[in-house]
Design an enzyme around this catalytic site. Structure first.
Site, PDB file in Angstrom:
ATOM      1  N   GLU A   1      14.020   1.542  11.308  1.00  0.00           N
ATOM      2  CA  GLU A   1      14.775   1.232  12.262  1.00  0.00           C
ATOM      3  C   GLU A   1      15.628   2.432  11.977  1.00  0.00           C
ATOM      4  O   GLU A   1      15.143   2.825  13.616  1.00  0.00           O
ATOM      5  CB  GLU A   1      15.879  -0.583  12.260  1.00  0.00           C
TER       6      GLU A   1
ATOM      7  N   GLY B   1      16.299  -1.585   7.248  1.00  0.00           N
ATOM      8  CA  GLY B   1      17.469  -1.010   8.695  1.00  0.00           C
ATOM      9  C   GLY B   1      16.596   0.764   8.627  1.00  0.00           C
ATOM     10  O   GLY B   1      16.991   1.721   9.352  1.00  0.00           O
TER      11      GLY B   1
ATOM     12  N   GLU C   1      11.630  -7.130   5.875  1.00  0.00           N
ATOM     13  CA  GLU C   1      12.828  -8.607   5.320  1.00  0.00           C
ATOM     14  C   GLU C   1      12.137  -9.607   5.350  1.00  0.00           C
ATOM     15  O   GLU C   1      13.515 -10.485   4.969  1.00  0.00           O
ATOM     16  CB  GLU C   1      13.579  -8.315   7.211  1.00  0.00           C
TER      17      GLU C   1
ATOM     18  N   ALA D   1      18.887  -1.698   5.605  1.00  0.00           N
ATOM     19  CA  ALA D   1      20.351  -2.180   5.072  1.00  0.00           C
ATOM     20  C   ALA D   1      20.797  -2.125   3.345  1.00  0.00           C
ATOM     21  O   ALA D   1      19.817  -3.153   2.769  1.00  0.00           O
ATOM     22  CB  ALA D   1      21.117  -3.433   5.949  1.00  0.00           C
TER      23      ALA D   1
HETATM   24  N1  DAK Z   1      20.023  -2.263  -0.438  1.00  0.00           N
HETATM   25  C1  DAK Z   1      20.762  -2.213  -1.716  1.00  0.00           C
HETATM   26  N2  DAK Z   1      20.658  -1.533  -3.334  1.00  0.00           N
HETATM   27  C2  DAK Z   1      19.122  -0.824  -2.600  1.00  0.00           C
HETATM   28  C3  DAK Z   1      17.849  -0.888  -1.428  1.00  0.00           C
HETATM   29  C4  DAK Z   1      18.579  -1.430  -0.505  1.00  0.00           C
HETATM   30  N3  DAK Z   1      17.712  -1.935   0.551  1.00  0.00           N
HETATM   31  N4  DAK Z   1      16.627  -0.731  -1.734  1.00  0.00           N
HETATM   32  C5  DAK Z   1      17.217  -0.415  -3.472  1.00  0.00           C
HETATM   33  N5  DAK Z   1      18.174  -0.357  -3.661  1.00  0.00           N
HETATM   34  C6  DAK Z   1      18.682   0.119  -4.948  1.00  0.00           C
HETATM   35  C7  DAK Z   1      17.985  -1.127  -6.591  1.00  0.00           C
HETATM   36  O1  DAK Z   1      18.037  -2.134  -6.356  1.00  0.00           O
HETATM   37  C8  DAK Z   1      18.405  -0.098  -7.188  1.00  0.00           C
HETATM   38  O2  DAK Z   1      19.775  -0.155  -7.699  1.00  0.00           O
HETATM   39  P1  DAK Z   1      19.754  -0.345  -9.826  1.00  0.00           P
HETATM   40  O3  DAK Z   1      19.278  -1.280  -9.917  1.00  0.00           O
HETATM   41  O4  DAK Z   1      19.246   1.143 -10.026  1.00  0.00           O
HETATM   42  O5  DAK Z   1      21.381  -0.228  -9.462  1.00  0.00           O
HETATM   43  C9  DAK Z   1      17.820   0.973  -7.086  1.00  0.00           C
HETATM   44  O6  DAK Z   1      18.335   1.426  -5.456  1.00  0.00           O
HETATM   45  C10 DAK Z   1      16.457   1.630  -7.135  1.00  0.00           C
HETATM   46  O7  DAK Z   1      15.296   1.007  -6.716  1.00  0.00           O
HETATM   47  P2  DAK Z   1      14.236   0.555  -7.845  1.00  0.00           P
HETATM   48  O8  DAK Z   1      14.924   0.177  -8.851  1.00  0.00           O
HETATM   49  O9  DAK Z   1      14.226  -0.661  -6.669  1.00  0.00           O
HETATM   50  O10 DAK Z   1      13.481   1.694  -6.569  1.00  0.00           O
HETATM   51  P3  DAK Z   1      11.718   1.522  -6.727  1.00  0.00           P
HETATM   52  O11 DAK Z   1      11.279   3.224  -7.382  1.00  0.00           O
HETATM   53  O12 DAK Z   1      11.278   0.568  -8.137  1.00  0.00           O
HETATM   54  O13 DAK Z   1      11.349   0.863  -6.003  1.00  0.00           O
HETATM   55  C11 DAK Z   1      11.940   0.184  -3.406  1.00  0.00           C
HETATM   56  C12 DAK Z   1      11.870   1.242  -4.220  1.00  0.00           C
HETATM   57  C13 DAK Z   1      12.378   0.651  -1.890  1.00  0.00           C
HETATM   58  C14 DAK Z   1      10.242  -0.690  -3.062  1.00  0.00           C
HETATM   59  C15 DAK Z   1      12.630  -1.033  -3.624  1.00  0.00           C
HETATM   60  O14 DAK Z   1      13.602  -0.450  -4.139  1.00  0.00           O
HETATM   61  C16 DAK Z   1      13.174  -2.011  -2.380  1.00  0.00           C
HETATM   62  O15 DAK Z   1      11.834  -2.925  -1.874  1.00  0.00           O
HETATM   63  N6  DAK Z   1      14.268  -1.851  -1.520  1.00  0.00           N
HETATM   64  C17 DAK Z   1      14.327  -3.021  -1.059  1.00  0.00           C
HETATM   65  C18 DAK Z   1      13.430  -2.281   0.226  1.00  0.00           C
HETATM   66  C19 DAK Z   1      14.107  -3.518   1.312  1.00  0.00           C
HETATM   67  O16 DAK Z   1      13.285  -4.545   1.140  1.00  0.00           O
HETATM   68  N7  DAK Z   1      14.854  -3.215   2.800  1.00  0.00           N
HETATM   69  C20 DAK Z   1      14.875  -3.872   3.596  1.00  0.00           C
HETATM   70  C21 DAK Z   1      16.492  -4.722   3.757  1.00  0.00           C
HETATM   71  S1  DAK Z   1      16.735  -5.653   4.552  1.00  0.00           S
HETATM   72  C22 DAK Z   1      20.761  -4.965  11.637  1.00  0.00           C
HETATM   73  C23 DAK Z   1      20.832  -3.360  11.001  1.00  0.00           C
HETATM   74  C24 DAK Z   1      20.066  -3.563   9.733  1.00  0.00           C
HETATM   75  C25 DAK Z   1      19.369  -4.514   9.636  1.00  0.00           C
HETATM   76  C26 DAK Z   1      19.555  -5.958  10.141  1.00  0.00           C
HETATM   77  C27 DAK Z   1      20.359  -6.196  10.789  1.00  0.00           C
HETATM   78  N8  DAK Z   1      22.034  -5.175  12.596  1.00  0.00           N
HETATM   79  C28 DAK Z   1      22.400  -4.259  13.961  1.00  0.00           C
HETATM   80  C29 DAK Z   1      21.774  -6.861  13.239  1.00  0.00           C
HETATM   81  C30 DAK Z   1      18.554  -4.097   8.181  1.00  0.00           C
HETATM   82  C31 DAK Z   1      17.992  -4.969   7.089  1.00  0.00           C
HETATM   83  C32 DAK Z   1      17.126  -4.461   6.056  1.00  0.00           C
HETATM   84  O17 DAK Z   1      16.884  -3.608   6.496  1.00  0.00           O
END
Ligand code: DAK
Length: 259
Positions: A113, A110, A133, A66
């Site tokens: 998921e 997400g 998360e 997400a």
């Molecule tokens: N959200 C927003 N932007 C994201 C992102 C995300 N999840 N993942 C990556 N990006 C963006 C980065 O901020 C970066 O943007 P700029 O800095 O270029 O502007 C760009 O994508 C490229 O990312 P990186 O520079 O970080 O790229 P790397 O190759 O170095 O790393 C990575 C890739 C995937 C390992 C890293 O980006 C990362 O760790 N991303 C976050 C992963 C994460 O934590 N995902 C979980 C998010 S929480 C629900 C439904 C869904 C959910 C909850 C509730 N309900 C139905 C109630 C879901 C929650 C989640 O998913």
């Protein structure tokens, strides 16, 4: 239908393919994208010419979760009052035709998921799955704590959700999260071949199979068996059952009419 954050196309006049398209954010899933995805899935589900759907992303990311930037400022009152992201994340659950996730690159949070909400996952060899998360001070919110243990065991689900580590495609296949792993450059070819195979069967039977297997996750074994038995019996009321069995007996290819 106009879409900004997804691409939608039809392959071979019968497979609906949806490609997530927010490349700069690694297909991070925001409200607009989930609305577009839900609308496209529903449109394909209602289209009698479509027998199967595929959701895919880019080589680098199926979806990195997400959209964290969009979520960062919300308070409890905001998310609870607005039933945050639930309303448009659940739409895929109402889709009756088979949906395959073709995953390459990151499928995190997400994104993992969403892949698990599909009926099965075909992974490219560069795919990486995880529920990170915990690193953000939250827990999975779109079914990760429920579908992951059902798919890969409590031990691995705990490992992934508590450490936030990623699992590569080979581990995901060993654990049972994905049905097969293919070379990255063969991902769409293999997925479309599976989708086309499904399209050639009776839609009545493929929907009944999907509905019955999903029952295995919802209730008791005896209720599930009874549901399967009734669906099995019901298919004998279809022309497609007559066609399928007649084709086998007469050594010809069946031509199903979804009737
Ligand atoms: N959200 C927003 N932007 C994201 C992102 C995300 N999840 N993942 C990556 N990006 C963006 C980065 O901020 C970066 O943007 P700029 O800095 O270029 O502007 C760009 O994508 C490229 O990312 P990186 O520079 O970080 O790229 P790397 O190759 O170095 O790393 C990575 C890739 C995937 C390992 C890293 O980006 C990362 O760790 N991303 C976050 C992963 C994460 O934590 N995902 C979980 C998010 S929480 C629900 C439904 C869904 C959910 C909850 C509730 N309900 C139905 C109630 C879901 C929650 C989640 O998913």
């Amino acid at each position: 239908m106009n879409h900004e954050l997804i691409h939608v196309r039809v392959e071979a006049e019968k497979v609906g393919v949806i490609t997530l398209n927010r490349p700069k954010q690694l297909n991070a899933l925001n409200d607009q994208l989930m609305n577009e995805l839900g609308a496209a899935l529903k449109a394909f589900d209602a289209d009698a010419t479509i027998g199967c759907m595929v959701i895919t992303g880019s080589e680098k990311a199926f979806a990195a979760g997400a959209d964290i930037a969009a979520m960062a400022g919300y308070s409890f009152a905001d998310v609870y009052r607005d039933d945050y992201i639930t309303r448009n994340w659940e739409q895929i659950r109402s889709i009756r035709k088979p949906v395959i996730a073709a995953v390459s690159g990151f499928a995190l949070g997400g994104g993992c998921e969403l892949a698990m909400m599909c009926d099965f996952i075909i992974a490219a060899d560069n795919a990486r799955f995880g529920q990170p998360e915990i690193k953000l001070g939250i827990i999975p919110g779109a079914g990760g704590t429920q579908r992951l243990p059902r798919a890969i065991s409590k031990a691995k689900a705990m490992d992934l959700a508590l450490t936030g580590r990623m699992m590569d495609a080979a581990e995901a296949e060993r654990a049972g999260l994905v049905s097969r792993v293919v070379a990255l450059d063969k991902l769409m070819e293999e997925t479309l071949a599976a989708a086309l195979m499904i399209c050639d069967y009776s839609q009545l039977a493929t929907m009944a199979a999907k509905e019955s297997i999903n029952r295995a996750f919802e209730g008791t074994l005896s209720d599930g068996i009874m549901f399967e038995r009734r669906m099995f019996h019901a298919l004998f009321a279809t022309a497609d059952q007559k066609e399928g069995m007649d084709a086998f007996v007469n050594k010809r290819k069946a031509k199903f009419k979804n009737a």
